[in-house]
Design a protein around this motif. Structure first.
Motif, PDB file in Angstrom:
ATOM      1  N   SER A 158      31.762  47.786  44.250  1.00 48.68           N
ATOM      2  CA  SER A 158      32.613  47.590  43.086  1.00 48.68           C
ATOM      3  C   SER A 158      32.579  46.130  42.676  1.00 48.68           C
ATOM      4  O   SER A 158      32.462  45.236  43.519  1.00 48.68           O
ATOM      5  CB  SER A 158      34.050  48.005  43.400  1.00 48.68           C
ATOM      6  N   ALA A 159      32.682  45.901  41.363  1.00 49.38           N
ATOM      7  CA  ALA A 159      32.725  44.526  40.852  1.00 49.38           C
ATOM      8  C   ALA A 159      34.123  43.944  40.932  1.00 49.38           C
ATOM      9  O   ALA A 159      34.347  42.795  40.563  1.00 49.38           O
ATOM     10  CB  ALA A 159      32.230  44.486  39.409  1.00 49.38           C
ATOM     11  N   GLY A 160      35.083  44.749  41.397  1.00 41.84           N
ATOM     12  CA  GLY A 160      36.424  44.235  41.601  1.00 41.84           C
ATOM     13  C   GLY A 160      37.296  44.270  40.360  1.00 41.84           C
ATOM     14  O   GLY A 160      37.005  44.996  39.409  1.00 41.84           O
ATOM     15  N   PRO A 161      38.361  43.481  40.339  1.00 43.42           N
ATOM     16  CA  PRO A 161      39.318  43.496  39.233  1.00 43.42           C
ATOM     17  C   PRO A 161      38.757  42.911  37.942  1.00 43.42           C
ATOM     18  O   PRO A 161      37.641  42.374  37.922  1.00 43.42           O
ATOM     19  CB  PRO A 161      40.478  42.649  39.768  1.00 43.42           C
ATOM     20  N   HIS A 162      39.541  43.012  36.867  1.00 44.74           N
ATOM     21  CA  HIS A 162      39.071  42.560  35.552  1.00 44.74           C
ATOM     22  C   HIS A 162      38.798  41.059  35.502  1.00 44.74           C
ATOM     23  O   HIS A 162      38.130  40.564  34.589  1.00 44.74           O
ATOM     24  CB  HIS A 162      40.093  42.925  34.476  1.00 44.74           C
ATOM     25  N   THR A 163      39.289  40.326  36.490  1.00 41.76           N
ATOM     26  CA  THR A 163      39.054  38.880  36.529  1.00 41.76           C
ATOM     27  C   THR A 163      37.612  38.532  36.852  1.00 41.76           C
ATOM     28  O   THR A 163      37.253  37.350  36.884  1.00 41.76           O
ATOM     29  CB  THR A 163      39.977  38.217  37.574  1.00 41.76           C
ATOM     30  N   ASN A 164      36.777  39.535  37.066  1.00 44.27           N
ATOM     31  CA  ASN A 164      35.369  39.255  37.392  1.00 44.27           C
ATOM     32  C   ASN A 164      34.629  38.555  36.254  1.00 44.27           C
ATOM     33  O   ASN A 164      33.540  38.032  36.451  1.00 44.27           O
ATOM     34  CB  ASN A 164      34.628  40.529  37.820  1.00 44.27           C
ATOM     35  N   VAL A 165      35.198  38.539  35.056  1.00 42.59           N
ATOM     36  CA  VAL A 165      34.547  37.868  33.921  1.00 42.59           C
ATOM     37  C   VAL A 165      34.785  36.364  33.942  1.00 42.59           C
ATOM     38  O   VAL A 165      34.177  35.621  33.161  1.00 42.59           O
ATOM     39  CB  VAL A 165      35.041  38.445  32.576  1.00 42.59           C
ATOM     40  N   PRO A 187      34.866  32.385  35.302  1.00 38.68           N
ATOM     41  CA  PRO A 187      34.157  31.442  36.170  1.00 38.68           C
ATOM     42  C   PRO A 187      35.142  30.833  37.165  1.00 38.68           C
ATOM     43  O   PRO A 187      36.363  30.998  37.026  1.00 38.68           O
ATOM     44  CB  PRO A 187      33.649  30.387  35.171  1.00 38.68           C
ATOM     45  N   PRO A 188      34.669  30.099  38.160  1.00 37.99           N
ATOM     46  CA  PRO A 188      35.555  29.590  39.212  1.00 37.99           C
ATOM     47  C   PRO A 188      36.739  28.758  38.713  1.00 37.99           C
ATOM     48  O   PRO A 188      37.866  28.928  39.180  1.00 37.99           O
ATOM     49  CB  PRO A 188      34.616  28.756  40.090  1.00 37.99           C
ATOM     50  N   THR A 189      36.503  27.850  37.761  1.00 42.65           N
ATOM     51  CA  THR A 189      37.588  26.957  37.346  1.00 42.65           C
ATOM     52  C   THR A 189      38.660  27.662  36.526  1.00 42.65           C
ATOM     53  O   THR A 189      39.761  27.129  36.358  1.00 42.65           O
ATOM     54  CB  THR A 189      37.040  25.767  36.533  1.00 42.65           C
ATOM     55  N   ALA A 190      38.367  28.854  36.024  1.00 40.05           N
ATOM     56  CA  ALA A 190      39.367  29.601  35.253  1.00 40.05           C
ATOM     57  C   ALA A 190      40.510  30.081  36.138  1.00 40.05           C
ATOM     58  O   ALA A 190      41.553  30.521  35.634  1.00 40.05           O
ATOM     59  CB  ALA A 190      38.714  30.782  34.547  1.00 40.05           C
ATOM     60  N   PHE A 191      40.322  30.003  37.448  1.00 40.81           N
ATOM     61  CA  PHE A 191      41.364  30.435  38.382  1.00 40.81           C
ATOM     62  C   PHE A 191      42.331  29.306  38.734  1.00 40.81           C
ATOM     63  O   PHE A 191      43.245  29.509  39.534  1.00 40.81           O
ATOM     64  CB  PHE A 191      40.737  30.988  39.662  1.00 40.81           C
ATOM     65  N   ILE A 192      42.138  28.134  38.151  1.00 39.65           N
ATOM     66  CA  ILE A 192      43.093  27.044  38.387  1.00 39.65           C
ATOM     67  C   ILE A 192      44.461  27.461  37.850  1.00 39.65           C
ATOM     68  O   ILE A 192      44.595  27.839  36.689  1.00 39.65           O
ATOM     69  CB  ILE A 192      42.621  25.747  37.687  1.00 39.65           C
ATOM     70  N   LYS A 225      43.167  37.970  44.812  1.00 44.99           N
ATOM     71  CA  LYS A 225      42.858  39.379  44.585  1.00 44.99           C
ATOM     72  C   LYS A 225      41.379  39.559  44.268  1.00 44.99           C
ATOM     73  O   LYS A 225      40.734  40.489  44.764  1.00 44.99           O
ATOM     74  CB  LYS A 225      43.701  39.912  43.433  1.00 44.99           C
ATOM     75  N   GLU A 226      40.825  38.659  43.454  1.00 43.01           N
ATOM     76  CA  GLU A 226      39.404  38.708  43.098  1.00 43.01           C
ATOM     77  C   GLU A 226      38.530  38.671  44.350  1.00 43.01           C
ATOM     78  O   GLU A 226      37.571  39.442  44.484  1.00 43.01           O
ATOM     79  CB  GLU A 226      39.073  37.530  42.177  1.00 43.01           C
ATOM     80  N   ILE A 227      38.854  37.768  45.261  1.00 38.63           N
ATOM     81  CA  ILE A 227      38.061  37.627  46.480  1.00 38.63           C
ATOM     82  C   ILE A 227      38.318  38.781  47.448  1.00 38.63           C
ATOM     83  O   ILE A 227      37.379  39.412  47.957  1.00 38.63           O
ATOM     84  CB  ILE A 227      38.354  36.285  47.175  1.00 38.63           C
ATOM     85  N   ASN A 228      39.579  39.080  47.696  1.00 41.95           N
ATOM     86  CA  ASN A 228      39.914  40.085  48.708  1.00 41.95           C
ATOM     87  C   ASN A 228      39.405  41.480  48.349  1.00 41.95           C
ATOM     88  O   ASN A 228      38.911  42.210  49.220  1.00 41.95           O
ATOM     89  CB  ASN A 228      41.424  40.123  48.933  1.00 41.95           C
ATOM     90  N   GLU A 229      39.533  41.879  47.090  1.00 49.24           N
ATOM     91  CA  GLU A 229      39.057  43.208  46.698  1.00 49.24           C
ATOM     92  C   GLU A 229      37.551  43.321  46.879  1.00 49.24           C
ATOM     93  O   GLU A 229      37.035  44.361  47.306  1.00 49.24           O
ATOM     94  CB  GLU A 229      39.450  43.522  45.253  1.00 49.24           C
ATOM     95  N   ASN A 230      36.845  42.249  46.558  1.00 47.23           N
ATOM     96  CA  ASN A 230      35.393  42.291  46.704  1.00 47.23           C
ATOM     97  C   ASN A 230      34.960  42.237  48.158  1.00 47.23           C
ATOM     98  O   ASN A 230      33.954  42.851  48.526  1.00 47.23           O
ATOM     99  CB  ASN A 230      34.762  41.139  45.904  1.00 47.23           C
ATOM    100  N   MET A 231      35.693  41.518  48.984  1.00 47.69           N
ATOM    101  CA  MET A 231      35.375  41.517  50.413  1.00 47.69           C
ATOM    102  C   MET A 231      35.558  42.921  50.996  1.00 47.69           C
ATOM    103  O   MET A 231      34.756  43.397  51.802  1.00 47.69           O
ATOM    104  CB  MET A 231      36.248  40.524  51.171  1.00 47.69           C
ATOM    105  N   THR A 248      19.709  31.218  36.434  1.00 47.53           N
ATOM    106  CA  THR A 248      20.287  31.896  35.269  1.00 47.53           C
ATOM    107  C   THR A 248      21.529  31.182  34.749  1.00 47.53           C
ATOM    108  O   THR A 248      21.855  31.269  33.560  1.00 47.53           O
ATOM    109  CB  THR A 248      20.669  33.349  35.587  1.00 47.53           C
ATOM    110  N   GLY A 249      22.238  30.491  35.626  1.00 48.17           N
ATOM    111  CA  GLY A 249      23.435  29.777  35.206  1.00 48.17           C
ATOM    112  C   GLY A 249      24.623  30.671  34.904  1.00 48.17           C
ATOM    113  O   GLY A 249      25.521  30.286  34.159  1.00 48.17           O
ATOM    114  N   ILE A 250      24.644  31.876  35.479  1.00 49.09           N
ATOM    115  CA  ILE A 250      25.760  32.795  35.247  1.00 49.09           C
ATOM    116  C   ILE A 250      26.914  32.416  36.184  1.00 49.09           C
ATOM    117  O   ILE A 250      26.782  32.544  37.406  1.00 49.09           O
ATOM    118  CB  ILE A 250      25.328  34.256  35.492  1.00 49.09           C
ATOM    119  N   PRO A 251      28.072  31.968  35.651  1.00 43.47           N
ATOM    120  CA  PRO A 251      29.168  31.491  36.506  1.00 43.47           C
ATOM    121  C   PRO A 251      30.225  32.531  36.835  1.00 43.47           C
ATOM    122  O   PRO A 251      31.119  32.253  37.625  1.00 43.47           O
ATOM    123  CB  PRO A 251      29.784  30.379  35.649  1.00 43.47           C
ATOM    124  N   SER A 252      30.146  33.718  36.247  1.00 46.52           N
ATOM    125  CA  SER A 252      31.186  34.732  36.428  1.00 46.52           C
ATOM    126  C   SER A 252      30.900  35.627  37.640  1.00 46.52           C
ATOM    127  O   SER A 252      30.045  35.313  38.458  1.00 46.52           O
ATOM    128  CB  SER A 252      31.318  35.580  35.165  1.00 46.52           C
TER     129      SER A 252
END
Length: 267
Positions: A89-96, A98-103, A111-117, A159-163
């Motif tokens: 699974s790609a996890g919650p909707h926050t998968n779109v 990038p890292p700094t958007a979680f500040i 939740k983003e990390i734990n669901e994917n783990m 590719t430079g994909i940050p999401s």
């Protein structure tokens, strides 16, 4: 007869595996799924091909996984040749994001990390450990993890994909764990492989890249890796190339992380 078990088999790549493998009556195919409610096409296929066995289980529940392994064991006489870990699974909707958007959004990041783990590391490990005794007694002795180029450092760098932060971390984490399984189990003749199917025309992929602007963005990113990419590969074609790589898996290339052709060609 070669026995195969595939997780996440109700649709997309997982269903493609079941369809391809069961076309050969010499294969015994087990579709490990979460629920029959979304398994209409799979049930229809099983009605036509008697070598397809549907096993409903919970990939996060050790007890239920043990019961699923017992059902497979009963049907095969106690063994399993190839285990394919396709569910994820790609996890919650926050998968779109990038890292700094979680500040300032630390709970969302957790939740983003734990669901994917849970989905992409813990669940596959639970499945492997539950079915390991059957694989030990199989002839092929192969365990395959369906990964993603999102979990590859060079692919992401170029590719430079940050999401898809959590998803990428989950896939990368399971890649190394598969290598560790391979290292541990090599003396027993068991072989492991992490394999990316590439960009495949599944319903899940369509949900992510179906919008014209998103598709354009992804193509521009993918062209940095392969300028010839024009779109996703049909499921049947992607599965056929993956199966060729699985059948060619030997002790010498066990534990590797590769694309569907058995090399670093991601598409």
């Amino acid at each position: 007869m070669v026995s195969w078990a595939v997780t996440g088999a109700t649709r997309g790549i997982g269903f493609g595996y079941i369809d391809n493998l069961s076309a050969d009556p010499n294969n015994q195919v087990f579709a490990l799924i979460r629920s029959l409610s979304t398994a209409g096409p799979l049930q229809e296929l099983a009605g036509k091909r008697k070598n397809v066995h549907i096993v409903v289980t919970d990939l996060y529940d050790i007890k239920k996984l043990g019961e699923a392994a017992a059902k497979v064991s009963k049907a095969t006489g106690g063994s399993l040749d190839v285990l394919i870990l396709n569910a994820g699974s790609a996890g919650p909707h926050t998968n779109v994001l990038p890292p700094t958007a979680f500040i300032g959004k630390e709970e969302a990041l957790e939740k983003e990390i734990n669901e994917n783990m849970k989905n992409n590391i813990l669940s596959p490990m639970f499945v492997i450990n539950s079915f390991l005794e059957l694989v030990r007694k199989g002839q092929e002795k192969k365990i395959i993890f369906i990964s993603s180029p999102s979990g590859d450092l060079e692919f992401t760098r170029i590719t430079g994909i940050p999401s898809v932060v959590g998803y990428s971390a989950g896939k990368a984490g399971m890649n190394i764990i598969m290598t560790k399984f391979g290292a541990e189990l090599a003396p027993e003749g068991i072989k492991t492989l992490s394999m990316s199917p590439g960009w495949v025309a599944t319903d899940a992929a369509e949900q992510v890249t179906g919008e014209p602007e998103v598709r354009k963005y992804m193509l521009n990113a993918f062209h940095k890796i392969d300028p010839t990419v024009t779109g996703p590969t049909p499921v049947a074609e992607a599965v056929a190339s993956q199966l060729k790589t699985i059948r060619g898996l030997t002790a010498e290339n066990s534990g590797k992380s590769v694309g569907r052709f058995g090399n670093n060609d991601w598409f």
